[in-house]
Scaffold this motif. Structure first.
Motif, PDB file in Angstrom:
ATOM      1  N   LYS A  95       0.821  -1.218   0.000  1.00  0.00           N
ATOM      2  CA  LYS A  95       0.000   0.000   0.000  1.00  0.00           C
ATOM      3  C   LYS A  95       0.851   1.263   0.000  1.00  0.00           C
ATOM      4  CE  LYS A  95      -4.002  -2.092   2.258  1.00  0.00           C
ATOM      5  NZ  LYS A  95      -3.727  -3.062   3.321  1.00  0.00           N
ATOM      6  N   ASP A 100       3.572   1.776  -8.413  1.00  0.00           N
ATOM      7  CA  ASP A 100       2.995   1.290  -9.670  1.00  0.00           C
ATOM      8  C   ASP A 100       2.759  -0.214  -9.650  1.00  0.00           C
ATOM      9  OD1 ASP A 100       2.848   3.665 -11.339  1.00  0.00           O
ATOM     10  OD2 ASP A 100       5.026   3.715 -11.150  1.00  0.00           O
ATOM     11  N   SER A 147       0.784  -7.178  -6.808  1.00  0.00           N
ATOM     12  CA  SER A 147       0.377  -7.255  -8.214  1.00  0.00           C
ATOM     13  C   SER A 147       0.617  -8.657  -8.765  1.00  0.00           C
ATOM     14  CB  SER A 147       1.172  -6.256  -9.062  1.00  0.00           C
ATOM     15  OG  SER A 147       1.270  -5.002  -8.435  1.00  0.00           O
ATOM     16  N   ASN A 188      -6.774 -12.533  -7.266  1.00  0.00           N
ATOM     17  CA  ASN A 188      -6.547 -11.728  -8.464  1.00  0.00           C
ATOM     18  C   ASN A 188      -5.080 -11.307  -8.572  1.00  0.00           C
ATOM     19  OD1 ASN A 188      -7.577 -10.699 -10.841  1.00  0.00           O
ATOM     20  ND2 ASN A 188      -7.894  -8.652  -9.971  1.00  0.00           N
ATOM     21  N   ILE A 222      -3.261 -12.740 -15.485  1.00  0.00           N
ATOM     22  CA  ILE A 222      -2.299 -11.631 -15.378  1.00  0.00           C
ATOM     23  C   ILE A 222      -0.873 -12.170 -15.360  1.00  0.00           C
ATOM     24  CG2 ILE A 222      -1.588  -9.652 -13.978  1.00  0.00           C
ATOM     25  CD1 ILE A 222      -4.442  -9.724 -12.721  1.00  0.00           C
ATOM     26  N   ALA A 255       0.624  -8.458 -19.375  1.00  0.00           N
ATOM     27  CA  ALA A 255       0.152  -7.305 -18.605  1.00  0.00           C
ATOM     28  C   ALA A 255       1.262  -6.277 -18.386  1.00  0.00           C
ATOM     29  CB  ALA A 255      -0.385  -7.765 -17.255  1.00  0.00           C
ATOM     30  N   PHE A 257       1.752  -2.738 -15.748  1.00  0.00           N
ATOM     31  CA  PHE A 257       1.139  -2.131 -14.563  1.00  0.00           C
ATOM     32  C   PHE A 257       1.532  -0.663 -14.423  1.00  0.00           C
ATOM     33  CE2 PHE A 257      -0.953  -5.171 -11.662  1.00  0.00           C
ATOM     34  CZ  PHE A 257      -0.747  -6.345 -12.351  1.00  0.00           C
ATOM     35  N   SER A 258       0.548   0.145 -14.041  1.00  0.00           N
ATOM     36  CA  SER A 258       0.840   1.461 -13.489  1.00  0.00           C
ATOM     37  C   SER A 258      -0.202   1.732 -12.419  1.00  0.00           C
ATOM     38  CB  SER A 258       0.854   2.550 -14.568  1.00  0.00           C
ATOM     39  OG  SER A 258      -0.381   2.578 -15.221  1.00  0.00           O
ATOM     40  N   MET A 260      -0.631   0.356  -9.747  1.00  0.00           N
ATOM     41  CA  MET A 260      -1.101  -0.942  -9.224  1.00  0.00           C
ATOM     42  C   MET A 260      -2.232  -1.567 -10.052  1.00  0.00           C
ATOM     43  SD  MET A 260       0.918  -1.599  -6.623  1.00  0.00           S
ATOM     44  CE  MET A 260       0.159  -2.879  -5.612  1.00  0.00           C
ATOM     45  N   SER A 261      -2.482  -1.062 -11.255  1.00  0.00           N
ATOM     46  CA  SER A 261      -3.539  -1.625 -12.098  1.00  0.00           C
ATOM     47  C   SER A 261      -2.955  -2.202 -13.379  1.00  0.00           C
ATOM     48  CB  SER A 261      -4.549  -0.544 -12.484  1.00  0.00           C
ATOM     49  OG  SER A 261      -5.292  -0.176 -11.368  1.00  0.00           O
ATOM     50  N   PRO A 262      -3.456  -3.386 -13.787  1.00  0.00           N
ATOM     51  CA  PRO A 262      -2.956  -3.983 -15.029  1.00  0.00           C
ATOM     52  C   PRO A 262      -3.705  -3.498 -16.271  1.00  0.00           C
ATOM     53  CG  PRO A 262      -4.418  -5.535 -13.914  1.00  0.00           C
ATOM     54  CD  PRO A 262      -4.405  -4.269 -13.083  1.00  0.00           C
ATOM     55  N   ARG A 263      -2.972  -3.443 -17.355  1.00  0.00           N
ATOM     56  CA  ARG A 263      -3.519  -3.252 -18.696  1.00  0.00           C
ATOM     57  C   ARG A 263      -2.953  -4.388 -19.521  1.00  0.00           C
ATOM     58  NH1 ARG A 263      -1.864   0.093 -22.324  1.00  0.00           N
ATOM     59  NH2 ARG A 263      -0.065   0.885 -21.196  1.00  0.00           N
TER      60      ARG A 263
END
Ligand SMILES: [Zn+2]
Ligand SMILES: [Zn+2]
Length: 273
Positions: A95, A100, A147, A188, A222, A255, A257-258, A260-263
């Motif tokens: 946290k 990222d 992640s 996840n 992921i 994947a 990450f930036s 903390m979210s994947p694309r």
């Protein structure tokens, strides 16, 4: 390749003395679109007895990231951490503000780091690997919030066995691997394909293709690529081979990450870029 290395260390990690600027320059030379730093935080690591502490000077790290971003405005410079799985206390680091990406990695098994030969003394190969994987299964609750799960198969990377014999695969350890992978899917949590394994006695990426395929079969989607470079020469190593392995395991996308979210990016697009 329009991808950025998702596992690298600079002098903010206790076991690297690479300047961040040199790592970024290496990513540029290799044709990557950036680099994500994942500096080591590992509480109570056995190397503390020798005065080596896996902690990160966060203000200094943030400042160096800002400077490296300013010097490389056309590149993606990510701020991440590789957090050692040690217990509930490790989860607070996932946290960290501004992060990222966070890798949850098991480096210490019952007080010993399998990167150190002493870990294997008095154990058969099967025992050494099983003990590592069972410790990882036990630590999985503390990976929630990261992640990705770092380098499954790490114990094969510095194993004192002949090339080939050191490989760690699904067939031999399916039961405990299923425990790990099912929980990763439930959280996840992604996996990384750590490309340092190709040059190691294991001879395969960490984890191996059959383990990646099983993660996918269980619903895992992921997957990131990371070189685990501790020096510029290793940035982006074996990424083409890793993409082929990911595809062989059934992945069509990889994947990034930036915050903390994947694309997701199509593997075929990366192989052609
Ligand atoms: Zn690691
Ligand atoms: Zn690492």
């Amino acid at each position: 390749m329009r991808y950025w290395d998702h596992h690298s260390h600079s002098l903010f990690s206790a076991d690297s003395d690479a300047a961040m600027a040199d790592m970024a320059a290496a990513a540029r030379r290799t044709g990557l679109s950036g680099i994500l730093f994942t500096e080591h935080i590992d509480l109570n690591h056995p190397s503390e007895k020798e005065g080596l502490f896996f902690s990160v000077d966060m203000p200094g790290y943030r400042q160096a990231i800002e400077e490296t971003r300013a010097e490389n405005p056309d590149m993606i410079i990510g701020m991440g951490l590789e957090v050692g799985l040690t217990g509930p206390e490790n989860q607070a680091y996932f946290k960290t503000p501004g992060l990222d990406f966070a890798i949850a990695s098991l480096h210490v098994v019952h007080g010993k780091d399998p990167y150190d030969g002493a870990y294997y003394e008095g154990k058969t190969r099967h025992e050494a690997y099983l003990e590592y994987l069972e410790a990882m299964a036990e630590m999985m609750p503390y990976a929630e919030g990261a992640s990705v799960l770092g380098h499954i198969g790490y114990a094969a990377k510095a194993a004192p066995y002949a090339a080939g014999a050191a490989a760690m695969g699904y067939e031999e350890f399916g039961m405990v691997l299923d425990e790990i992978l099912r929980r990763a899917v439930r959280y996840n949590l992604g996996l990384e394909l750590n490309t340092s394994g190709y040059d190691s006695p294991a001879g395969h990426g960490l984890p191996s293709v059959d383990i990646l395929a099983r993660y996918r079969e269980l619903g895992g989607r992921i997957l990131t690529l990371g070189s685990d470079a501790h020096e510029p020469g290793d940035v982006g190593r074996h990424f083409k081979r890793a993409l082929m392995d990911a595809r062989a395991a059934g992945f069509m996308e990889i994947a990034v990450f930036s915050a903390m979210s994947p694309r997701f990016i199509a593997i075929d697009r990366l192989l052609n870029s």
